[in-house]
Design a protein around this motif. Sequence first.
Motif, mmCIF file in Angstrom:
data_model
loop_
_atom_site.group_PDB
_atom_site.id
_atom_site.type_symbol
_atom_site.label_atom_id
_atom_site.label_comp_id
_atom_site.label_asym_id
_atom_site.label_seq_id
_atom_site.Cartn_x
_atom_site.Cartn_y
_atom_site.Cartn_z
ATOM 1 N N ILE A 1 0.875 -1.229 0.006
ATOM 2 C CA ILE A 1 -0.075 0.058 -0.062
ATOM 3 C C ILE A 1 0.997 1.263 0.071
ATOM 4 O O ILE A 1 0.777 2.209 -0.778
ATOM 5 N N LYS A 2 1.880 1.127 0.827
ATOM 6 C CA LYS A 2 2.878 2.152 0.895
ATOM 7 C C LYS A 2 3.827 2.426 -0.310
ATOM 8 O O LYS A 2 4.096 3.469 -0.538
ATOM 9 N N TYR B 1 1.172 1.984 -5.129
ATOM 10 C CA TYR B 1 -0.159 1.173 -4.820
ATOM 11 C C TYR B 1 -0.792 0.513 -5.821
ATOM 12 O O TYR B 1 -1.274 -0.464 -5.873
ATOM 13 N N LYS C 1 -3.705 5.843 2.455
ATOM 14 C CA LYS C 1 -3.388 5.987 1.105
ATOM 15 C C LYS C 1 -4.571 6.310 0.216
ATOM 16 O O LYS C 1 -4.368 7.109 -0.540
ATOM 17 N N ARG D 1 -4.382 9.801 -1.823
ATOM 18 C CA ARG D 1 -4.102 10.146 -3.229
ATOM 19 C C ARG D 1 -5.220 10.970 -4.014
ATOM 20 O O ARG D 1 -5.474 11.511 -4.905
#
Lengths: 233, 233, 233, 233
Positions: free
Chosen positions: B138-139, B142, C218, C222
Amino acid sequence: MKKYEYIRQAAYEANMQLPKLGLVLFTFGNVSAADRNEKVFAIKPSGVPYDQLSAEKMVIVDFDGNTIEGDLRPSSDTLTHAVLYKHFETIGGIAHTHSCYATAWAQSLRDIPVYGTTHADHTTYDIPCAAPMSDEMIKGNYEYETGFQIISALKEKNISYEEMEMILVGNHAPFTWGKTAEKAVYNSAVLENIAQMAFITESIKADALRLKDALIKKHYERKHGKDSYYGQG
Amino acid sequence: MKKYEYIRQAAYEANMQLPKLGLVLFTFGNVSAADRNEKVFAIKPSGVPYDQLSAEKMVIVDFDGNTIEGDLRPSSDTLTHAVLYKHFETIGGIAHTHSCYATAWAQSLRDIPVYGTTHADHTTYDIPCAAPMSDEMIKGNYEYETGFQIISALKEKNISYEEMEMILVGNHAPFTWGKTAEKAVYNSAVLENIAQMAFITESIKADALRLKDALIKKHYERKHGKDSYYGQG
Amino acid sequence: MKKYEYIRQAAYEANMQLPKLGLVLFTFGNVSAADRNEKVFAIKPSGVPYDQLSAEKMVIVDFDGNTIEGDLRPSSDTLTHAVLYKHFETIGGIAHTHSCYATAWAQSLRDIPVYGTTHADHTTYDIPCAAPMSDEMIKGNYEYETGFQIISALKEKNISYEEMEMILVGNHAPFTWGKTAEKAVYNSAVLENIAQMAFITESIKADALRLKDALIKKHYERKHGKDSYYGQG
Amino acid sequence: MKKYEYIRQAAYEANMQLPKLGLVLFTFGNVSAADRNEKVFAIKPSGVPYDQLSAEKMVIVDFDGNTIEGDLRPSSDTLTHAVLYKHFETIGGIAHTHSCYATAWAQSLRDIPVYGTTHADHTTYDIPCAAPMSDEMIKGNYEYETGFQIISALKEKNISYEEMEMILVGNHAPFTWGKTAEKAVYNSAVLENIAQMAFITESIKADALRLKDALIKKHYERKHGKDSYYGQG
């Protein structure tokens, strides 16, 4: 072409009702209309989107499942229709959909209990769910056997096809029929409505009770009995 | 511009199907169409409302995720599309939506069991739900890793991308693909339909049974087998 | 009239979005648009059907709830709007609906857990449900106190009104806000969507898990972080 | 014909609202409008599809259920309407539907608890579900007895027909009424909305709590009390 014009048109119009009533996604349904004197029916061609249908595209098939007229391949469920026309001697139309709630009941392998008068307005019985077919039947003439599975399910419960114009085929989806293709589609919409309300009823009350017999009979009789007083007579 | 006209138009038309089929709220979805010879795809620009889209606004991206042509920024999910095109060597379209029921299954981290023939008409397997991604993935990159998570999920279950054109990304939402962008969108609508019916099925019968193998195979084969008899051949 | 033309028009257009997005039955909702320099807002008149609205019919009210301009009585929820504008110093629009799923969560007195990325795309927190109001608050200046109940609920959870633009008022229904009236309505639609998917998720899996922190962060980043790459920048 | 023109038109327009509001499938509903001075009401003819209705086709019936004017047979529920007009001395309209969620509550034989302010905006009581009728009543003058069952249910709970304009008839479906036919239909739509939200509320939280009295009273009073401030007064 002239000869079967009437049933082509009836089948076409009835098929077009399916998307309007919200009963089909893409091509997942089919309706047929029979001419019982000629022992043939007009049915939707297989896999053709509803917005490309026309009366001319309907395929004419006899009660043994042989294509009599038409350039397109008939619905893959055609043999099920043929078997039902052969054995249900007064029906003039058959509809098959994968409508959402009725199909979910079929997938749960349960009859739909009579929970209210909306159901009893149309039949005095629970809507039967035909048992899943044996591996042998599935591997054999599948669509043909589907017809017999429907016939057997009614026979087992001792209900005539005239008393019960709708059924769930276990693991599959509903089939409905009636005097005309229009009535068969009407029954598909009613079944979906009954199926949705029965699902919500059980969610609201886990141990909901089946309607008492007197009320079932009353509602059925006022619409369909010899002294019925619903509609314009 | 001429060069990619075909995929721009295909991507545009497929994107416009999403709101018509009720699969998206606002801009929560995107479809792409690939030109496999050129190794590029046309994809929806990010955050642009459907009623402001046009074929010209589609962004052309290569299979490594580099923008080749277009004034707008491509969908934020573009790298997932790129990875899938690179590894699924025969697909021509990908769709991603947050459609209500399919997303709810993804949020529940469960595969969708084959409960009926509507499902078996499209695939013989349960619809897989890819495991949630690790914190590291995820980090990291992604959207790129999302593509690999999908590929891994199929690999683990030993299912090819040609046998299974739809997947749930755990905690996220569905991705579907196919030979064309139109087929990818079709698969998104089918998946939403299957997801809704499976949800209702389990509500009606807590311990609903998975379809028997013979029936799954029969329905899949009659639509997709070498002797299939669904559609116009 | 000229003076407030802009916010009248903004409030009118935003109100008209409510029925189009399926968020209201009859008159059960209202949207306002503020002019922060003038410290006033335009709000829907009370009980007027959407098809009889016009920009001219919007009522101009100051941040203390006094009507400044307009022949009609403002929405009965006007004081709640006034309190929020006074305390949430950068918002330009507020929406209130009784949309079906969000209202059901409010009626169940539960926060909506972050079950997926659709939620995390909009906020990193569970959607809070403000506690039911005390009898004293209800019998006092009810709508005014409703505003303070919302402010208190955010304070208790240590969430700013800029991080969380939607809330459920326990036993009542949702309120949403944003930089503009249009954004407030957008938030109402997103909240209804999240609420529906969370309901289905829990029905599918009783013990569904909250999203892991890395994924929440996340998806939020984003779209809204300093290096966001969603939309056209 | 001139004499009853007003109620014919009112009944026609109110009936046409039912399909627009999504409250009926096919012909499963009916609305009437009364002229209390003449002690007659205009009601939908039985079994006639909504798209074939006109003001002229409405049937004029007196409060004892006798047809006064009209070529068509009145709704099969006509005697229920007649009984209610006779006993509820200030009502001017009655609506009956089989709307999905309200009917499911009727089928579950449960009152709908006041779970939120949407409900309390309209009444301070749970929506009562009249007990199923005895076999004797069913076999007797069924529709006439249905009216008395409604009247008895309100009497038992000590609620006047002016405080409660909606009821569920156990195992059957909802009836609603009001000063006008339009208001009766409005009440049918509100009841369906309340029924759907109550169903979802209980699904989200099995032991959802009834609203506190102070809040019920506040919401009812601000809309209907002597110092009400909802609407344009």
